[in-house]
Write a protein that holds these residues in place. Structure first.
Motif, PDB file in Angstrom:
ATOM      1  N   UNK A 149       0.819  -1.220   0.000  1.00  0.00           N
ATOM      2  CA  UNK A 149       0.000   0.000   0.000  1.00  0.00           C
ATOM      3  C   UNK A 149       0.851   1.268   0.000  1.00  0.00           C
ATOM      4  N   UNK A 150       2.076   1.178   0.506  1.00  0.00           N
ATOM      5  CA  UNK A 150       2.951   2.353   0.567  1.00  0.00           C
ATOM      6  C   UNK A 150       4.163   2.207  -0.350  1.00  0.00           C
ATOM      7  N   UNK A 151       4.102   1.239  -1.266  1.00  0.00           N
ATOM      8  CA  UNK A 151       5.221   0.985  -2.174  1.00  0.00           C
ATOM      9  C   UNK A 151       5.156   1.934  -3.377  1.00  0.00           C
ATOM     10  N   UNK A 152       6.084   2.894  -3.489  1.00  0.00           N
ATOM     11  CA  UNK A 152       6.046   3.840  -4.611  1.00  0.00           C
ATOM     12  C   UNK A 152       6.092   3.156  -5.973  1.00  0.00           C
ATOM     13  N   UNK A 153       6.819   2.036  -6.079  1.00  0.00           N
ATOM     14  CA  UNK A 153       6.897   1.336  -7.353  1.00  0.00           C
ATOM     15  C   UNK A 153       5.525   0.814  -7.770  1.00  0.00           C
ATOM     16  N   UNK A 154       4.770   0.309  -6.809  1.00  0.00           N
ATOM     17  CA  UNK A 154       3.437  -0.198  -7.101  1.00  0.00           C
ATOM     18  C   UNK A 154       2.504   0.945  -7.476  1.00  0.00           C
ATOM     19  N   UNK A 155       2.638   2.060  -6.764  1.00  0.00           N
ATOM     20  CA  UNK A 155       1.796   3.220  -7.055  1.00  0.00           C
ATOM     21  C   UNK A 155       2.099   3.757  -8.449  1.00  0.00           C
ATOM     22  N   UNK A 156       3.377   3.833  -8.803  1.00  0.00           N
ATOM     23  CA  UNK A 156       3.761   4.307 -10.139  1.00  0.00           C
ATOM     24  C   UNK A 156       3.203   3.378 -11.210  1.00  0.00           C
ATOM     25  N   UNK A 157       3.242   2.068 -10.947  1.00  0.00           N
ATOM     26  CA  UNK A 157       2.685   1.111 -11.918  1.00  0.00           C
ATOM     27  C   UNK A 157       1.215   1.395 -12.154  1.00  0.00           C
ATOM     28  N   UNK A 158       0.490   1.675 -11.069  1.00  0.00           N
ATOM     29  CA  UNK A 158      -0.942   1.946 -11.216  1.00  0.00           C
ATOM     30  C   UNK A 158      -1.206   3.282 -11.888  1.00  0.00           C
ATOM     31  N   UNK A 159      -0.274   4.206 -11.768  1.00  0.00           N
ATOM     32  CA  UNK A 159      -0.429   5.496 -12.454  1.00  0.00           C
ATOM     33  C   UNK A 159      -0.126   5.392 -13.940  1.00  0.00           C
ATOM     34  N   UNK A 160       0.537   4.325 -14.346  1.00  0.00           N
ATOM     35  CA  UNK A 160       0.944   4.167 -15.751  1.00  0.00           C
ATOM     36  C   UNK A 160       0.267   2.944 -16.380  1.00  0.00           C
ATOM     37  N   UNK A 161       0.907   1.782 -16.274  1.00  0.00           N
ATOM     38  CA  UNK A 161       0.375   0.576 -16.918  1.00  0.00           C
ATOM     39  C   UNK A 161      -0.977   0.166 -16.356  1.00  0.00           C
ATOM     40  N   UNK A 162      -1.180   0.370 -15.064  1.00  0.00           N
ATOM     41  CA  UNK A 162      -2.428  -0.057 -14.439  1.00  0.00           C
ATOM     42  C   UNK A 162      -3.660   0.639 -14.968  1.00  0.00           C
ATOM     43  N   UNK A 163      -3.493   1.825 -15.525  1.00  0.00           N
ATOM     44  CA  UNK A 163      -4.622   2.567 -16.078  1.00  0.00           C
ATOM     45  C   UNK A 163      -5.289   1.783 -17.199  1.00  0.00           C
ATOM     46  N   UNK A 164      -4.535   0.874 -17.843  1.00  0.00           N
ATOM     47  CA  UNK A 164      -5.089   0.080 -18.948  1.00  0.00           C
ATOM     48  C   UNK A 164      -6.268  -0.777 -18.490  1.00  0.00           C
ATOM     49  N   UNK A 165      -6.308  -1.126 -17.214  1.00  0.00           N
ATOM     50  CA  UNK A 165      -7.420  -1.931 -16.717  1.00  0.00           C
ATOM     51  C   UNK A 165      -8.736  -1.166 -16.763  1.00  0.00           C
ATOM     52  N   UNK A 166      -8.651   0.151 -16.757  1.00  0.00           N
ATOM     53  CA  UNK A 166      -9.859   0.971 -16.780  1.00  0.00           C
ATOM     54  C   UNK A 166     -10.254   1.358 -18.194  1.00  0.00           C
ATOM     55  N   UNK A 167      -9.432   1.010 -19.173  1.00  0.00           N
ATOM     56  CA  UNK A 167      -9.673   1.392 -20.565  1.00  0.00           C
ATOM     57  C   UNK A 167      -9.731   0.140 -21.445  1.00  0.00           C
ATOM     58  N   UNK A 168     -10.895  -0.196 -21.984  1.00  0.00           N
ATOM     59  CA  UNK A 168     -11.019  -1.387 -22.829  1.00  0.00           C
ATOM     60  C   UNK A 168     -10.452  -1.184 -24.228  1.00  0.00           C
ATOM     61  N   UNK A 169      -9.445  -0.341 -24.351  1.00  0.00           N
ATOM     62  CA  UNK A 169      -8.823  -0.109 -25.658  1.00  0.00           C
ATOM     63  C   UNK A 169      -7.663  -1.044 -25.875  1.00  0.00           C
ATOM     64  N   UNK A 170      -6.452  -0.565 -25.667  1.00  0.00           N
ATOM     65  CA  UNK A 170      -5.267  -1.408 -25.844  1.00  0.00           C
ATOM     66  C   UNK A 170      -4.552  -1.590 -24.519  1.00  0.00           C
ATOM     67  N   UNK A 171      -3.870  -2.708 -24.382  1.00  0.00           N
ATOM     68  CA  UNK A 171      -3.110  -3.037 -23.175  1.00  0.00           C
ATOM     69  C   UNK A 171      -1.682  -3.349 -23.584  1.00  0.00           C
ATOM     70  N   UNK A 172      -0.715  -2.739 -22.882  1.00  0.00           N
ATOM     71  CA  UNK A 172       0.695  -2.990 -23.164  1.00  0.00           C
ATOM     72  C   UNK A 172       1.339  -3.655 -21.957  1.00  0.00           C
ATOM     73  N   UNK A 173       1.979  -4.804 -22.193  1.00  0.00           N
ATOM     74  CA  UNK A 173       2.669  -5.528 -21.125  1.00  0.00           C
ATOM     75  C   UNK A 173       3.874  -6.243 -21.701  1.00  0.00           C
ATOM     76  N   UNK A 174       5.013  -6.140 -21.005  1.00  0.00           N
ATOM     77  CA  UNK A 174       6.264  -6.758 -21.456  1.00  0.00           C
ATOM     78  C   UNK A 174       6.627  -6.324 -22.875  1.00  0.00           C
ATOM     79  N   UNK A 175       6.311  -5.059 -23.201  1.00  0.00           N
ATOM     80  CA  UNK A 175       6.680  -4.525 -24.506  1.00  0.00           C
ATOM     81  C   UNK A 175       5.758  -4.921 -25.646  1.00  0.00           C
ATOM     82  N   UNK A 176       4.713  -5.695 -25.363  1.00  0.00           N
ATOM     83  CA  UNK A 176       3.784  -6.121 -26.415  1.00  0.00           C
ATOM     84  C   UNK A 176       2.458  -5.403 -26.233  1.00  0.00           C
TER      85      UNK A 176
END
Length: 206
Positions: free
Chosen positions: A116-143
């Motif tokens: 809950x206080x891990x900055x790395x986890x928070x940054x992930x949710x501010x970037x890649x994690x946003x894809x979960x809220x958008x049914x458009x495209x998802x990027x993971x492991x460069x794909x």
């Protein structure tokens, strides 16, 4: 076919959060080799529960608010850094003295609070994690995956995390049965990783 793509995209996204080395996997590793697969799995569930909380907060717009609140970010980094340094001390002590009997929920609580206080986890949710809220495209492991179904992607995401938190402790237990000194090595290694990340978070908060 699109449903399968959505599911695979979600699994890949979950693994992109759970698999990379960091403080959460250090805690899971310590619990796994010191107290067994169940303890390692419970520790993983603690981190996954924190991710479920982050998902709800992201859906409610709170994560986006954190992005524009540097003071709050600094406070979270400071708390997270102190927690990781404390857990590092515990990991080193456990490695030196051997695993002590602890209540079953201890590992869960440690990873939940740390996540809950891990900055790395928070940054992930501010970037890649946003894809979960958008049914458009998802990027993971460069794909980049094409148009996805939001509900299936979310389900796949948590399935991906479950695969990791079940498989990672199992691999460590197999290795521990083959290497007598693995428990001590992982214990001290986890302490070093947790201490490094803890100090880094504290310096970043300042």
């Amino acid at each position: 076919m699109s449903g399968l793509v959505s599911l695979v995209a979600g699994v890949a996204l979950g693994l992109s959060l759970a698999a990379p080395p960091g403080p959460m996997n250090a805690l899971i590793a310590q619990e796994s080799v010191a107290r067994g697969w169940r303890s390692g799995f419970r520790a993983g569930l603690g981190a996954m529960t924190a991710d479920a909380c982050f998902f709800v907060l992201a859906y409610a717009g709170v994560v986006a608010f954190i992005r524009h609140a540097p003071t709050l970010q600094a406070a979270m980094k400071a708390v997270g850094g102190l927690l990781l340094c404390y857990f590092a001390y515990g990991a080193a002590k456990s490695a030196r003295e051997g695993a002590a009997e602890t209540e079953a929920s201890a590992g869960f609580r440690k990873t939940f609070l740390a996540a809950l206080t891990n900055p790395m986890q928070i940054i992930w949710w501010l970037t890649a994690g946003v894809a979960l809220l958008d049914p458009g495209t998802v990027t993971a492991f460069g794909h980049t995956f094409g148009a996805t179904n939001g509900a299936l992607t979310v389900g796949g995401f948590f399935c991906g995390i479950l695969v990791w938190i079940a498989g990672f402790p199992a691999l460590l237990r197999v290795a521990g049965d083959a290497v007598d000194t693995l428990e001590r090595v992982v214990g001290y290694g986890s302490a070093v990783v947790l201490c490094v990340f803890g100090v880094w978070f504290l310096l970043d908060a300042v």
